[in-house]
Design an enzyme around this catalytic site. Structure first.
Site, PDB file in Angstrom:
ATOM      1  N   GLY A  72     -55.798 -30.907  -1.246  1.00 29.83           N
ATOM      2  CA  GLY A  72     -55.782 -32.310  -1.516  1.00 29.83           C
ATOM      3  C   GLY A  72     -54.501 -32.995  -1.271  1.00 29.83           C
ATOM      4  O   GLY A  72     -54.399 -33.914  -1.503  1.00 29.83           O
ATOM      5  N   ASN A 153     -55.271 -35.207 -13.861  1.00 28.08           N
ATOM      6  CA  ASN A 153     -55.027 -33.908 -13.705  1.00 28.08           C
ATOM      7  C   ASN A 153     -54.081 -33.328 -15.414  1.00 28.08           C
ATOM      8  O   ASN A 153     -54.194 -31.999 -15.129  1.00 28.08           O
ATOM      9  CB  ASN A 153     -54.523 -33.409 -12.241  1.00 28.08           C
ATOM     10  N   GLN A 181     -59.491 -33.592  -9.281  1.00 28.96           N
ATOM     11  CA  GLN A 181     -60.313 -33.289 -10.340  1.00 28.96           C
ATOM     12  C   GLN A 181     -61.102 -33.486 -10.704  1.00 28.96           C
ATOM     13  O   GLN A 181     -62.308 -32.729 -11.988  1.00 28.96           O
ATOM     14  CB  GLN A 181     -59.697 -32.874 -11.668  1.00 28.96           C
ATOM     15  N   HIS A 203     -59.427 -25.403  -4.271  1.00 29.24           N
ATOM     16  CA  HIS A 203     -59.140 -23.999  -5.094  1.00 29.24           C
ATOM     17  C   HIS A 203     -59.594 -24.575  -6.417  1.00 29.24           C
ATOM     18  O   HIS A 203     -59.143 -23.303  -6.804  1.00 29.24           O
ATOM     19  CB  HIS A 203     -58.109 -23.391  -4.977  1.00 29.24           C
ATOM     20  N   THR A 239     -55.983 -26.067  15.085  1.00 28.31           N
ATOM     21  CA  THR A 239     -57.124 -24.639  15.064  1.00 28.31           C
ATOM     22  C   THR A 239     -57.359 -24.677  13.710  1.00 28.31           C
ATOM     23  O   THR A 239     -56.747 -24.801  12.765  1.00 28.31           O
ATOM     24  CB  THR A 239     -56.130 -23.545  15.373  1.00 28.31           C
ATOM     25  N   CYS A 327     -47.077 -28.671 -11.042  1.00 28.59           N
ATOM     26  CA  CYS A 327     -45.518 -28.649 -10.498  1.00 28.59           C
ATOM     27  C   CYS A 327     -44.360 -29.186 -10.766  1.00 28.59           C
ATOM     28  O   CYS A 327     -42.973 -29.138 -10.318  1.00 28.59           O
ATOM     29  CB  CYS A 327     -45.798 -29.897  -8.723  1.00 28.59           C
TER      30      CYS A 327
HETATM   31  C1  LIG Z   1     -53.935 -29.540  -7.420  1.00 27.81           C
HETATM   32  C2  LIG Z   1     -54.261 -31.371  -7.136  1.00 27.81           C
HETATM   33  C3  LIG Z   1     -53.984 -32.292  -6.325  1.00 27.81           C
HETATM   34  C4  LIG Z   1     -53.558 -31.502  -4.838  1.00 27.81           C
HETATM   35  O1  LIG Z   1     -54.203 -30.608  -3.896  1.00 27.81           O
HETATM   36  P1  LIG Z   1     -54.393 -28.614  -3.486  1.00 27.81           P
HETATM   37  O2  LIG Z   1     -55.224 -28.542  -2.871  1.00 27.81           O
HETATM   38  O3  LIG Z   1     -53.302 -28.211  -4.101  1.00 27.81           O
HETATM   39  O4  LIG Z   1     -52.622 -29.533  -2.022  1.00 27.81           O
HETATM   40  C5  LIG Z   1     -54.622 -33.424  -5.820  1.00 27.81           C
HETATM   41  N1  LIG Z   1     -54.427 -34.083  -6.978  1.00 27.81           N
HETATM   42  C6  LIG Z   1     -54.639 -33.675  -8.020  1.00 27.81           C
HETATM   43  C7  LIG Z   1     -55.434 -34.145  -8.999  1.00 27.81           C
HETATM   44  C8  LIG Z   1     -54.772 -32.263  -7.898  1.00 27.81           C
HETATM   45  O5  LIG Z   1     -54.933 -31.580  -9.477  1.00 27.81           O
END
Ligand SMILES: *Cc1c(COP(=O)(O)O)cnc(C)c1O
Length: 382
Positions: A72, A153, A181, A203, A239, A327
């Site tokens: 993300g 989130n 989310q 994930h 890749t 974070c």
């Molecule tokens: C987790 C999250 C991200 C970051 O995604 P990653 O795959 O962990 O880099 C970005 N935006 C929101 C709203 C998230 O919850």
């Protein structure tokens, strides 16, 4: 060791067994480079094509509109920087976002400001919602992009994405939304939703870490971030993360297929948790919107306590929850989302995010609520 009750699915989710099964051959015999023309390469190329189709299906997009990324964060970075740089050639240097975005968007905006762009950060109300009138009045002739997240989130508030998209279209400004989310919870159909770019992550939907995607509509001109190969239609050289992409494809397929059931289950867990808290006579407030929310994210404050002490106690008592975004936890810093919502200091400083997901049971969330009662009772009355 008995594992804690996991209520931190907004941070990450466990891999679905079917996803793992789909990935295993690509950690083993199917190791080819998808760019190779021989049999090894072709087998893997087909798997990536299939995953792209699976992800596209989940958004009702065309496979050619999906760029695989490392997650993300990269999808958000690619959208903002890619559009900003492409639009600069037409003299556009302004972006609009909100104060409650994920740091993948906010920190990218800071970087773009450093690079000479101008950014408007829209405020939100006490429920975490942006005001579309504010949005309208901040659009300028040189606005290149609007980036407003689909669902938050930390507090789960859903933004008026359709209205924002319609305004963006009307003013011929590109619109990006971080739907990390919301994907797998909300029905997202890019043929109906007026969005030009949309970020998702593997994930957060029971897929592996290190994979994600950016949907990019055909009208958008995007400068690549990575150079050095023809992968992803020259938009993202390197890749491919084959096992990750294959797992992400499977996770996206499962998420789309189970979306309605999943939504109801998340809502039931949320309601059971709240009900048990009330039965246990816990004093709490819900942070976020009371109708327009993602059901798997529940942000609560327990006035009279503080977030850090709560988190330590939850960890000791076997409940894995969070203070907001992964974070910012681990630091004493107050959540930028709750700050932007202008809640009282007491509420802001005692907030906990519980986020539900696949595998959680009603018995588990009720148990977590009873633990909450025990902890808050002890902290408030001591
Ligand atoms: C987790 C999250 C991200 C970051 O995604 P990653 O795959 O962990 O880099 C970005 N935006 C929101 C709203 C998230 O919850």
């Amino acid at each position: 060791m008995k594992m804690a009750i996991y209520l931190d699915h907004a941070a990450t989710t466990p891999i679905h067994p079917e996803v793992k099964k789909a990935m295993l051959p690509f950690l083993d015999e199917a190791f080819g480079n998808p760019s190779s023309i021989h049999q090894y390469g072709r087998a893997v190329r087909n798997a990536i094509d299939h995953a792209r189709w699976q992800v596209a299906e989940g958004l009702n997009a065309e496979a050619s509109q999906i760029i695989f990324t490392s997650g993300g964060t990269e999808a958000d970075n690619t959208a903002l920087i890619g559009v900003a740089l492409a639009c600069r050639e037409q003299g556009k240097k302004h972006l609009i976002t909100s104060e409650i975005e994920h740091h993948a968007v906010l920190d990218t905006c800071r970087y773009l400001e450093h690079m000479g762009f101008e950014v408007t950060y829209l405020p939100v109300d006490r429920t975490g919602m942006v005001d579309v009138e504010d949005l309208k009045s901040s659009i300028r002739p040189d606005t290149a992009l609007i980036s407003i997240m689909y669902g938050n989130n930390e507090v789960g508030t859903l933004q008026p994405i359709e209205t924002i998209g319609a305004i963006a279209r009307e003013h011929r400004v590109f619109f990006h939304t971080d739907a990390v989310q919301a994907f797998g919870i909300e029905k997202i159909d890019v043929k109906k939703l007026p969005v030009d770019l949309l970020s998702i992550s593997s994930h957060k939907i029971n897929g592996p870490k290190g994979a994600g995607a950016l949907y990019v509509s055909k009208q958008v001109k995007l400068m690549p971030r990575f150079f050095g190969g023809a992968q992803e239609r020259r938009k993202r050289a390197g890749t491919e993360n084959v096992p990750g992409i294959v797992g992400f494809g499977k996770a996206a397929e499962l998420a789309a297929r189970n979306r309605d059931v999943h939504y109801r289950e998340m809502l039931q867990l949320r309601e059971a948790f709240l009900e048990e808290l009330k039965e246990q006579q816990v004093t709490f407030v819900i942070n976020g919107h009371h109708e327009r929310f993602l059901p798997h994210i529940l942000n609560l404050s327990f006035p009279g306590t503080d977030t850090e002490t709560l988190l330590m106690n939850f960890d000791l008592a076997g409940v894995a929850c969070a203070s907001g975004s992964a974070c910012t936890s681990g630091t004493l810093e107050v959540s930028h989302v709750l700050r932007a919502m202008h809640l009282s200091e007491e509420v802001t400083r005692s907030a906990i995010r519980f986020s539900f997901g696949r595998g959680n049971t009603e018995a588990e969330v009720r148990q977590a609520a009873r633990i909450t009662a025990e902890i808050t009772g002890r902290l408030i009355h001591r």
